[in-house]
Each structure stands twice: as structure tokens, then as C-alpha cells.
Write a protein that holds these residues in place. Structure first.
Motif, PDB file in Angstrom:
ATOM      1  N   GLY A 151       0.824  -1.202   0.000  1.00 33.63           N
ATOM      2  CA  GLY A 151       0.000   0.000   0.000  1.00 33.63           C
ATOM      3  C   GLY A 151       0.854   1.246   0.000  1.00 33.63           C
ATOM      4  O   GLY A 151       2.073   1.189  -0.150  1.00 33.63           O
ATOM      5  N   GLU A 152       0.173   2.400   0.141  1.00 31.65           N
ATOM      6  CA  GLU A 152       0.967   3.624   0.216  1.00 31.65           C
ATOM      7  C   GLU A 152       0.659   4.350   1.514  1.00 31.65           C
ATOM      8  O   GLU A 152      -0.406   4.172   2.105  1.00 31.65           O
ATOM      9  CB  GLU A 152       0.734   4.504  -1.000  1.00 31.65           C
ATOM     10  N   SER A 153       1.622   5.117   1.941  1.00 40.65           N
ATOM     11  CA  SER A 153       1.486   5.832   3.204  1.00 40.65           C
ATOM     12  C   SER A 153       0.277   6.742   3.155  1.00 40.65           C
ATOM     13  O   SER A 153       0.059   7.454   2.169  1.00 40.65           O
ATOM     14  CB  SER A 153       2.746   6.659   3.459  1.00 40.65           C
TER      15      SER A 153
ATOM     16  N   ALA B 255       8.091   3.504  12.690  1.00 42.34           N
ATOM     17  CA  ALA B 255       6.844   2.954  13.216  1.00 42.34           C
ATOM     18  C   ALA B 255       6.313   3.802  14.366  1.00 42.34           C
ATOM     19  O   ALA B 255       5.113   4.059  14.466  1.00 42.34           O
ATOM     20  CB  ALA B 255       7.073   1.516  13.689  1.00 42.34           C
ATOM     21  N   VAL B 256       7.228   4.235  15.246  1.00 40.37           N
ATOM     22  CA  VAL B 256       6.787   5.023  16.396  1.00 40.37           C
ATOM     23  C   VAL B 256       6.128   6.315  15.922  1.00 40.37           C
ATOM     24  O   VAL B 256       5.058   6.699  16.404  1.00 40.37           O
ATOM     25  CB  VAL B 256       7.975   5.308  17.333  1.00 40.37           C
ATOM     26  N   LYS B 257       6.755   6.941  14.928  1.00 45.47           N
ATOM     27  CA  LYS B 257       6.141   8.156  14.382  1.00 45.47           C
ATOM     28  C   LYS B 257       4.801   7.824  13.727  1.00 45.47           C
ATOM     29  O   LYS B 257       3.822   8.530  13.897  1.00 45.47           O
ATOM     30  CB  LYS B 257       7.074   8.789  13.341  1.00 45.47           C
ATOM     31  N   ALA B 258       4.791   6.734  12.973  1.00 41.46           N
ATOM     32  CA  ALA B 258       3.581   6.368  12.229  1.00 41.46           C
ATOM     33  C   ALA B 258       2.411   6.116  13.173  1.00 41.46           C
ATOM     34  O   ALA B 258       1.270   6.487  12.872  1.00 41.46           O
ATOM     35  CB  ALA B 258       3.844   5.138  11.375  1.00 41.46           C
ATOM     36  N   ILE B 259       2.695   5.507  14.328  1.00 41.82           N
ATOM     37  CA  ILE B 259       1.602   5.266  15.269  1.00 41.82           C
ATOM     38  C   ILE B 259       1.069   6.596  15.782  1.00 41.82           C
ATOM     39  O   ILE B 259      -0.138   6.813  15.895  1.00 41.82           O
ATOM     40  CB  ILE B 259       2.080   4.384  16.440  1.00 41.82           C
ATOM     41  N   GLN B 260       1.984   7.507  16.059  1.00 43.38           N
ATOM     42  CA  GLN B 260       1.531   8.814  16.539  1.00 43.38           C
ATOM     43  C   GLN B 260       0.764   9.573  15.456  1.00 43.38           C
ATOM     44  O   GLN B 260      -0.199  10.267  15.738  1.00 43.38           O
ATOM     45  CB  GLN B 260       2.737   9.635  17.014  1.00 43.38           C
ATOM     46  N   TRP B 261       1.190   9.401  14.209  1.00 36.86           N
ATOM     47  CA  TRP B 261       0.514  10.090  13.107  1.00 36.86           C
ATOM     48  C   TRP B 261      -0.724   9.351  12.646  1.00 36.86           C
ATOM     49  O   TRP B 261      -1.409   9.802  11.741  1.00 36.86           O
ATOM     50  CB  TRP B 261       1.460  10.202  11.908  1.00 36.86           C
ATOM     51  N   ARG B 262      -0.953   8.182  13.167  1.00 33.31           N
ATOM     52  CA  ARG B 262      -2.055   7.338  12.717  1.00 33.31           C
ATOM     53  C   ARG B 262      -1.923   6.966  11.248  1.00 33.31           C
ATOM     54  O   ARG B 262      -2.913   6.882  10.522  1.00 33.31           O
ATOM     55  CB  ARG B 262      -3.389   8.062  12.937  1.00 33.31           C
ATOM     56  N   ASP B 263      -0.688   6.780  10.817  1.00 29.05           N
ATOM     57  CA  ASP B 263      -0.462   6.344   9.436  1.00 29.05           C
ATOM     58  C   ASP B 263      -0.501   4.820   9.433  1.00 29.05           C
ATOM     59  O   ASP B 263       0.510   4.148   9.546  1.00 29.05           O
ATOM     60  CB  ASP B 263       0.899   6.866   8.956  1.00 29.05           C
ATOM     61  N   PHE B 264      -1.740   4.289   9.334  1.00 28.32           N
ATOM     62  CA  PHE B 264      -1.885   2.859   9.604  1.00 28.32           C
ATOM     63  C   PHE B 264      -1.182   1.955   8.588  1.00 28.32           C
ATOM     64  O   PHE B 264      -0.746   0.893   8.909  1.00 28.32           O
ATOM     65  CB  PHE B 264      -3.350   2.458   9.766  1.00 28.32           C
ATOM     66  N   THR B 265      -1.078   2.433   7.341  1.00 27.70           N
ATOM     67  CA  THR B 265      -0.418   1.546   6.366  1.00 27.70           C
ATOM     68  C   THR B 265       1.051   1.313   6.733  1.00 27.70           C
ATOM     69  O   THR B 265       1.568   0.207   6.610  1.00 27.70           O
ATOM     70  CB  THR B 265      -0.501   2.103   4.932  1.00 27.70           C
ATOM     71  N   ILE B 266       1.703   2.395   7.167  1.00 22.24           N
ATOM     72  CA  ILE B 266       3.113   2.260   7.558  1.00 22.24           C
ATOM     73  C   ILE B 266       3.216   1.352   8.785  1.00 22.24           C
ATOM     74  O   ILE B 266       4.015   0.404   8.824  1.00 22.24           O
ATOM     75  CB  ILE B 266       3.714   3.644   7.876  1.00 22.24           C
ATOM     76  N   THR B 267       2.418   1.651   9.804  1.00 20.05           N
ATOM     77  CA  THR B 267       2.440   0.853  11.028  1.00 20.05           C
ATOM     78  C   THR B 267       2.250  -0.627  10.700  1.00 20.05           C
ATOM     79  O   THR B 267       3.011  -1.487  11.130  1.00 20.05           O
ATOM     80  CB  THR B 267       1.304   1.300  11.960  1.00 20.05           C
ATOM     81  N   GLN B 268       1.198  -0.857   9.921  1.00 23.39           N
ATOM     82  CA  GLN B 268       0.854  -2.216   9.519  1.00 23.39           C
ATOM     83  C   GLN B 268       2.035  -2.896   8.832  1.00 23.39           C
ATOM     84  O   GLN B 268       2.429  -4.009   9.187  1.00 23.39           O
ATOM     85  CB  GLN B 268      -0.290  -2.082   8.528  1.00 23.39           C
ATOM     86  N   ALA B 269       2.645  -2.185   7.896  1.00 25.38           N
ATOM     87  CA  ALA B 269       3.723  -2.779   7.110  1.00 25.38           C
ATOM     88  C   ALA B 269       4.933  -3.072   7.982  1.00 25.38           C
ATOM     89  O   ALA B 269       5.533  -4.151   7.899  1.00 25.38           O
ATOM     90  CB  ALA B 269       4.107  -1.838   5.970  1.00 25.38           C
TER      91      ALA B 269
END
Lengths: 326, 311, 296
Positions: B82-84, B266-280
């Protein structure tokens, strides 16, 4: 004649929470060139610890605290690590009771032989391998070339003991100490292993110290016998004398508890009582509480003073009844 | 042998599915719809509604969950992560080089942990109950009680702030790797040292060690060639478990040292709610862990000749 | 005859009273038990004592006294907002204990239930539950926590739930193993012979008998749980500032390493000493509760 291996007044003690256990307490033994010495006794008599002590193999918390061990005139107890490793496996070697757990489970049996050859001799890997295979052949491992890379778990107990014997005799040592070598094996295999030991030792002129509780094996194999009881040698003599004319009441008891082939005994007489616990060792003669002779003769001294080892015509014995009679 | 390998491979399938499902939940269960959160207040309501509808369709958020899951699995199988949500860049591009960085950090730390843990554990076992043993076990006890992030700060304070030997913030070169690798390695070495000690003590009391002594083998030979290979079985199990800790620990260490790995992302992505990044990131890390454990299990067959014969 | 029955009851009932007292006595004499126990007691005292023992309000800002080094006035110094670090550390102890307890209760409750059902609930329940456990264990521990936080969103409570979920599979495995081992034990056979129901045997008879193992297991998962939760807070994914949770107090730590090391040292040492104390205490507990030691 000086003996090849000479143990004098050996004391090996174990420090435990319940106090010091004197597993071996003043043992004298002599092993002459090429002979077979049997050491017999019940479990707990200190015969295994004596055997281990001879090569300084007693593990913590056990410790040799007194006496001397001389091999070929050299003091084993004062040897440094290097001298000791040169002695072990080369001049004196040892085999044990549970052959399968005595072999390293993750090293092939072949390498367990070649590593010994390389440790003690300047020898190429190829020579070592060839020697190992011929050794495996000579102890009766079939298909030795293929079994070279086998592991302990693939062997039966009898085969494992054959491998142990191959390792122990690889360098033609002058003394082989065998600690209950057949006890853990099937009865049918026992005789084969004993025969193999006898043959190979005779061939190489290796003296065999056979530690066992099996008087039958001793009768068959040994030239001389030492009987141990509660950490001490109570009688020592040549094998004929021992069986024909046992001196010590304990030896007599042992012999009468042994079934004799072709002779229908009405009843085997067991020695009453058990080996004393190290925690409450009888103060004087250690066999006194179980001794029929003491009771029938009504001797008091047995409970007052420890008997000394007394020279007899063909050996020695540790008993007040004998000392009093002579 | 072949049986063992095949059975071990088959065991992975349900685990892979489980991992896919759990990472799928990260998207499916997010309570505040990340898509609408991203657009609230930034554009006019009409346009936002339109964009949201587009994105909902793009991410298949309107389909029933099992179809969403099916599409997710299908995409992953085609290496499409997916994409961010935030940058609209393909996730693969975002995490590719960071994944390598994380592996470099975790691997360096693993080496530190193995060297330090094995050496101290073996010394402890061999010199049981002496000052060497007591010291190394006490330090080990402190090691397992030490939060990785605090140890990281202590090392930065000593080597970067006071001694000025090493950079405070990562530049991606070897010098910047030293402190994070040491921090992570020391923490894991503590546990490894304890396992090494206890399994060595167990092995050293075995009969075959007495045999080796009776053969006149030297003490160091016995220690390394007879005892260690046997103790290595339980040590290997521990190392397998620790690779999980190293991967997870790397996430924390990366944040402290500014090491550009997937953890930092990942830590940033969780804070940003960027679920695709977190997931990946979580999918890739868990996948790596499963793969490594597979390798470790297969290594057993090589280390322990007995395994191939067990049913 | 009566004697014999009494003897048999003893093997069935597994009396623990005298053993427990003996274990406690041994614990009090155990060196690392004394040290660790002391640390744990201080921690519990600080957490329970409340605000009355704090020299300053842990949340009140004092811009004039920013970043003051440790002194007689401020034992641990002050942070970037002038808050007294000593007060914040003392106050933070309650979060540490709360995290340890809540997450362990979550992990134990669900984990034990899963383990009991897997061990005693038949083949299918076992299959299903253990596959779930396998999947949870297939994640590196911290990553599993991150996944949960990613789903629920960062907060103190999600951190505790995440740590609880992370601890579940361990308890489930342990309990399942114990149940399988105890299923055929004499006292269970006896209960079964007396006609006790399946569930009653599982929860009423087996569960109390595996409790000692549970206590031992908890003694080393609680410090792990606290460390993990502190790590989450440190990453900004757990307790949020201005909560004086020790991990959260380290969020901006790197900024102060150069200028005010005490801002980092205070919470860092607080976590380190607490965990060390718990680990020492746990070790001692394991020593005295070990069945091999008990029989001595």
C-alpha cells in the motif's frame, strides 16, 4: 618389585551440608604390571570413588585430602595439569558404568577416538582416522568404516562400551581402570565385554583394575582381589585364596551370598543389615554391627578400637578375629 | 530429517495467517477513521467528503471485513504494502532502506550479545562460585533490570557528552552504530549469560565430560569442544528468542540514537495514525522473526544429531 | 485403619500451610530477598502514602527554578519547567505499581482462562487456543505491544492493556502445561472418582494447586511488564506528559543530557532500582518456593 600403580592411605572426602562424608578412608592398593586386580564391594563401599581418585577425577564437592598415589614411581597427586593430562588416557585410562552417557552425544564416535590420538601423539588426521577404524574393528564393531561417523544414540549399550574400550586402549596404556563395566548391560552382553577386556588387556600387557560388585566376574578374570567395605579395604589377596579360604567375616558373608553353579543351595545367606550410613559410622571396626564372627566370639574390642591392616601369608586383612588368632 | 523440516514448514502457515490477520486489524479496528481525521479542517467540507469517498474506495473500507482481509492478503502476497496515508508514497519505498538499517543494528547487537553473553556465561560456569562468577552474575542481574533506553542515555552521556568519542546523533555511519549496538547488545547479553551459565553447569556435570577428562584432553578443549556444543542447544533456543527482543529493542534504541530504521518510523507512524506504515512495519518485523526462528529450528538438526531420528 | 485414611488424605489435599510458613521464614533470611524486599516495600510505601509525603506538588510549574541541579532543597533537582524531580519520582511510583498490577491482572486473568480451557477443554479448544497463543508469540514482544497501541491509540490505559495482552500467551502456556501435568495426579483422580464436575475440578481443584507456579511466574513477569510499559511511555505511546510516569519523564531526555543530566538520571535510576529490587525479590521467592528446596 615396585608396583606400577601404588595407592597408599588414600583419603577422599565429600563436603556436604550434613557434614564430611569419608567416602574413601585410608585405602591401600597395589597394581602390578599386567595383572588383573578386582576391587569388590557393595554400592557405597567407596570402590568407585577409589577408582576415580586414582586419576584425580573426583568432582566437587569431593576432594582427595590425604594419602599418596604413585604411578611408575611418580607422585600423581603433585602432578601439574600438563603432566596429569599426559598421564590420563595415555598411560592410565578408564571406562565407566553407563557407556552410552559417557560418550559425548554431539560428537561422532570416530572423532572421540581420533581426538585422543591427536592429543597424545603427533599424528596426521588421516593416520588417526585409520587407526580409529582399526581400533573399532578390533573391539568388534561391525562395519567400522561406516560406524566411524555414528553417534552415541545410534549404538546399543554393548556397542557403546566397546567404543569406550577402543578409546581406553587406543594408546596401549599400562593400566586400565574399569568401573563396573558390565553392570548396565544385558546379561548376554556382559560375558562378551568381559571376554573382550580380558583378551585385549592380555594382548597389550595392560594391567586391569576391575571395579565390580559381581564376584562371578572377579572369579573369572582377576589375579588378585581387594574387598572394600565402608571406605576401607578389609581384605586383599590372590583370587584362589580369596575363594578357597576367605579370612574376613565380610568376605565370607559375600561368598556365601553368591549362588554356586551346579550346587543346589537350600538357601543363600545374605549378610544381615546394611552398609552403615556415613553419618553414623561405627566407631571402631566398621563391619562390627553386622559381623557374625564378632557375635559368636563375643569380642568387645571390635567396638572399641579400629583394626589395622594385618599382613597374611598371601595378602592382608583388617579384622580383630584374625589378629587375635595369630 | 526431511520429515522434521516439512513439519516445521507446515507449522508456519497458520502463524503467517495469524500475523496477517492481526496486522489487518490495525487498519480495520482503528476507532477514529484515519481517513476522515486526515482531512478534517484542511479542505472544504464538500471536497473532503469527495476525497474521503475516493480514499474509502481505494482502501476498500466499504467492503465487508473478510473481503478487505482477502484483498489485504492478496496485496501482501504481491509485495504490495500500500501507500502511506500521510505522504502517499509507496510503503515499500519508505521502509526499504530503513529495514536494512534495522537489520544492521539488530545483527551488530546480536554479535555483541553472543560474544559478551557466551564468554561471561562460560567463565561464570567454569569458575563457579568464585569472584568471577559473582561479579559477572551481579552485572548480569543489573543488565536484565536496566531499561534499554536508560542504558542508552548513560552510554551517550559517558562516550558522547563527557569523552566526546562518539557522535550523539546518528549519521548512519559505523561510528554511529557503535553505541546503539553496544546498548542493545549488553541488555541482551545479560539474559544470554545466565542461560549459558546454567546450561554449561548442567553439561559440565555430565558423564561424558568426565570421560573427556579421563582421556587426558585439555581443559580448554573440553570446555569448547565437548561442553559448549552440548550447552549450545539451550543457548541456541535463547538466541532465537532474543532475536525477537533485538528486533523489538531496536525500535526503542533507534529512537534514542536517531538511527533511521523501521522502528523509528513505526513510532512516528503510530503517533501520526499512518496505519499503512504501522501495519507494514509490524508485518515485516514479525515476518522476519518467524523466518529467523525457522532458521534457528533448522539449525538444531545440524547442532544436535539426535533430532533427525526423533519421531 | 484410621491412620491410613489420614495419610491418604494428606497426599490428596496437598497441605500448604506449614510449607508456606517455612518458605516465608527462608525468604526473610535470604540475602537478596532482604534487599529486594526492602526496595519493593519502599516502592509500595511511596505509592500508598499519597501526596502528604511529597515536599512539592509534582505538577506545579516554577519557571524561576528551571533545571536546578540536585540540592538540599530539591534532592533530585528540577526539570525544564521547574518541577521538583524528587516529588515527581515519589509520585510516579504509584503509576509504576499500577501498571505492574493492572497489566499482570489482565495477562493472568485471560492467560489463565485460556490455559485452563486449552488444557482441560478438549482437543478442539486446545487446538484453537494454542494457535492463537502461537500467533501472539510469533510477534517480538515490543512489536505486539506496538500493534495493540496502534489499534487502540496511545494512552496510559492502552499501554497497560497492551502489556497485558503481551503477557497473556506466557500465562496460557504455563497453565496449560500445568493442567496437563496435574490432570492425572492422584488428587484429581480422587476428585473425579467422587463425582466432581469437569469445571469444578478445573477451576476449584487444579487452579489452586498451580498457584505457587503462578506466583513464581508473576514474580518475573511483573518487572518485565513495568519495563515494557515504561518503554512505551518513553516512546510517547503510553502515559502522556504531564503525568509523572517514569518512562514518560524521559521522553525529552536526550535534550538534557548535555546540560542537566539529573533530569535523565532521576527517572532512569528510579526504574532501574525498582526493577532490580523486584528481580532480586523474585529470585529469592523462586529459591524458597522451589519444590526441591521445600523438601529440605
Amino acid at each position: 618389585m615396585t608396583a606400577l600403580l601404588e595407592i597408599e592411605n588414600l583419603q577422599t572426602h565429600f563436603k556436604t551440608e550434613g557434614g564430611v562424608v569419608r567416602a574413601v578412608d585410608g585405602v591401600d592398593l597395589k597394581v602390578n604390571e599386567g595383572e588383573v586386580l578386582g576391587i569388590v564391594g557393595e554400592s557405597g563401599s567407596g570402590k568407585t570413588v577409589t577408582a576415580l581418585s586414582a586419576l584425580r577425577l573426583v568432582d566437587e564437592p569431593g576432594k582427595i585430602v590425604g594419602g599418596s598415589i604413585r604411578y611408575d614411581g611418580r607422585d600423581v597427586l603433585s602432578m601439574n595439569k600438563k603432566e596429569l593430562t599426559q598421564l590420563r588416557g595415555d598411560r592410565i585410562s578408564m571406562i565407566f558404568q553407563q557407556p552410552r552417557v559417557c560418550l559425548n552425544p554431539v560428537i561422532s564416535i570416530g572423532r572421540q577416538i581420533t581426538e585422543l590420538l591427536k592429543q597424545h601423539r603427533d599424528i596426521s588426521s588421516k593416520e588417526a582416522r585409520n587407526t580409529a577404524i582399526s581400533l573399532l574393528n578390533s573391539v568388534g564393531i561391525p562395519d567400522a568404516e561406516k560406524r566411524f561417523s555414528a553417534y552415541a544414540h545410534e549404538l546399543s549399550g554393548g556397542q557403546a562400551q566397546r567404543v569406550m574400550i577402543a578409546i581406553a586402549l587406543a594408546l596401549k596404556p599400562r593400566v586400565l581402570i574399569a568401573d563396573e563395566p558390565t553392570t548396565a548391560l544385558d546379561v548376554t552382553i556382559q560375558a562378551q565385554i568381559i571376554e573382550l577386556l580380558r583378551e585385549l588387556c592380555r594382548e597389550m600387557g595392560t594391567a586391569l583394575v576391575l571395579v565390580t560388585h559381581d564376584l562371578g566376574v572377579v572369579a573369572e578374570l582377576a589375579d588378585r582381589v581387594a574387598v572394600m567395605y565402608a571406605g576401607q579395604v578389609v581384605e586383599e589377596t590372590d583370587v584362589e585364596t580369596l575363594f578357597s579360604n576367605p579370612q574376613h567375616p565380610y568376605t565370607q558373608g559375600l561368598l556365601s551370598s553368591m549362588p554356586v553353579l551346579g550346587q543346589r543351595a537350600e538357601r543363600l545367606t545374605a549378610i544381615p543389615g546394611t552398609v552403615p550410613k556415613p553419618s553414623d559410622m561405627p566407631p571402631a571396626c566398621r563391619f562390627a554391627p553386622r559381623c557374625k564372627t564378632r557375635i559368636s566370639l563375643g569380642m568387645d574390642i571390635c567396638n572399641q578400637e579400629p583394626p589395622q591392616l594385618l599382613r597374611t601369608a598371601k595378602g592382608s586383612v583388617r579384622c580383630w578375629a584374625i589378629e587375635g588368632a595369630s | 530429517m526431511a520429515n522434521y523440516v516439512i513439519r516445521r514448514l507446515l507449522m508456519i502457515i497458520p502463524i503467517i495467517f495469524g500475523i496477517l490477520f492481526l496486522t489487518f486489524l490495525i487498519k480495520a479496528l482503528i476507532p477514529t477513521d484515519a481517513v476522515s481525521a486526515l482531512f478534517s479542517g484542511t479542505v472544504s467540507e464538500d471536497k473532503a467528503a469527495e476525497a474521503i469517498a475516493q480514499i474509502r474506495e481505494k482502501y476498500h473500507l466499504d467492503l465487508p471485513w473478510y473481503r478487505q482481509f482477502g484483498i489485504y492478503v492478496w496485496d501482501v502476497m504481491h509485495l504490495d504494502l500500500g501507500e502511506s496515508v500521510r505522504t502517499r508514497q509507496p510503503v515499500i519505498d519508505e521502509i526499504g532502506f530503513r529495514y536494512v538499517n534495522t537489520l544492521i543494528l539488530a545483527f551488530s547487537a546480536l554479535i555483541v550479545a553472543i560474544v559478551v553473553g557466551l564468554v561471561t556465561g562460560m567463565l561464570s560456569a567454569y569458575f563457579k562460585n568464585t569472584w568471577i562468577d559473582v561479579t559477572s552474575m551481579s552485572v548480569g542481574m543489573m543488565g536484565i533490570s536496566m531499561p534499554a533506553f536508560f542504558l542508552g542515555f548513560v552510554l551517550i552521556f559517558i562516550f558522547s557528552v563527557q569523552l566526546r568519542w562518539l557522535p550523539v546523533i546518528g549519521r548512519g555511519d559505523f561510528q554511529s552504530l557503535i553505541l546503539p549496538a553496544l546498548t542493545l547488545g549488553f541488555i541482551e547479553a545479560a539474559a544470554l549469560s545466565r542461560v549459558t551459565r546454567s546450561s554449561m553447569l548442567d553439561v559440565l556435570s555430565r558423564e561424558y565430560i568426565r570421560t573427556a577428562r579421563a582421556k587426558g584432553m585439555s581443559e580448554s578443549y573440553i570446555l569448547f569442544r565437548h561442553a559448549l556444543p552440548n550447552a549450545f542447544l539451550s543457548i541456541l533456543t535463547m538466541i532465537g528468542l532474543q532475536i525477537g527482543n533485538l528486533l523489538g529493542g531496536a525500535f526503542i534504541i533507534e529512537v534514542i540514537f536517531g538511527w533511521h530504521g523501521i522502528g523509528e518510523l513505526a513510532v512516528k507512524a503510530i503517533q501520526w495514525r499512518d496505519f499503512t506504515i504501522t501495519q507494514a512495519v509490524i508485518l515485516v518485523s514479525a515476518g522476519t522473526y518467524v523466518f529467523v526462528n525457522l532458521i534457528v529450528d533448522l539449525l538444531y538438526t545440524w547442532v544436535d544429531p539426535r533430532i533427525s531420528y526423533e519421531e | 485403619m484410621t491412620d491410613m485414611i489420614l495419610e491418604e488424605q494428606q497426599t490428596f489435599g496437598k497441605p500448604t500451610g506449614s510449607n508456606f510458613a517455612r518458605a516465608m521464614r527462608r525468604l526473610l533470611r535470604h540475602r537478596s530477598g532482604q534487599v529486594g524486599g526492602g526496595v519493593v516495600l519502599v516502592l509500595v510505601f511511596c505509592a500508598l502514602a499519597g501526596e502528604s509525603i511529597l515536599p512539592y506538588d509534582p505538577l506545579s510549574i516554577d519557571p524561576i527554578n528551571r533545571l536546578k541541579p540536585p540540592s538540599a532543597e530539591h534532592f533530585f533537582g528540577t526539570d525544564e519547567l521547574g518541577r521538583d524531580l524528587f516529588s515527581r519520582i515519589l509520585y510516579g511510583s504509584r503509576y509504576t505499581l499500577m501498571i505492574g498490577l493492572v497489566s499482570t491482572v489482565i495477562a493472568a486473568t485471560f492467560g489463565i482462562t485460556m490455559g485452563l480451557l486449552a488444557g482441560g477443554g478438549g482437543k478442539w479448544a486446545d487446538m484453537l487456543i494454542m494457535r492463537v497463543v502461537d500467533v501472539l508469540l510469533a510477534f517480538p514482544y515490543i512489536l505486539l505491544l506496538l500493534a495493540v497501541v496502534a489499534i487502540l491509540g496511545p494512552s496510559l490505559w492502552t499501554a497497560m492493556i497492551a502489556v497485558g495482552v503481551g503477557g497473556m500467551p506466557g500465562y496460557a502456556r504455563l497453565i496449560r502445561g500445568e493442567v496437563l501435568a496435574q490432570k492425572d495426579a492422584e488428587y484429581v483422580e480422587a476428585m473425579r472418582a467422587l463425582g466432581a464436575s469437569h469445571l469444578r475440578i478445573l477451576f476449584g481443584t487444579i487452579l489452586p494447586n498451580v498457584l505457587p507456579q503462578m506466583v513464581i511466574y508473576a514474580s518475573f513477569t511483573i518487572p518485565l511488564a513495568i519495563l515494557a510499559a515504561a518503554a512505551l511511555s518513553f516512546l510517547g505511546l503510553g502515559a502522556q506528559p504531564p503525568i509523572p510516569e517514569w518512562g514518560a519523564m524521559l521522553v525529552d531526555a536526550r535534550t538534557f543530557l548535555r546540560t542537566a543530566w539529573w533530569v535523565v538520571a532521576a527517572p532512569g535510576m528510579a526504574i532501574f532500582v525498582s526493577i532490580l529490587g523486584m528481580n532480586l525479590f523474585g529470585n529469592a521467592l523462586r529459591d524458597v518456593l522451589d519444590p526441591k528446596e521445600m523438601s529440605k
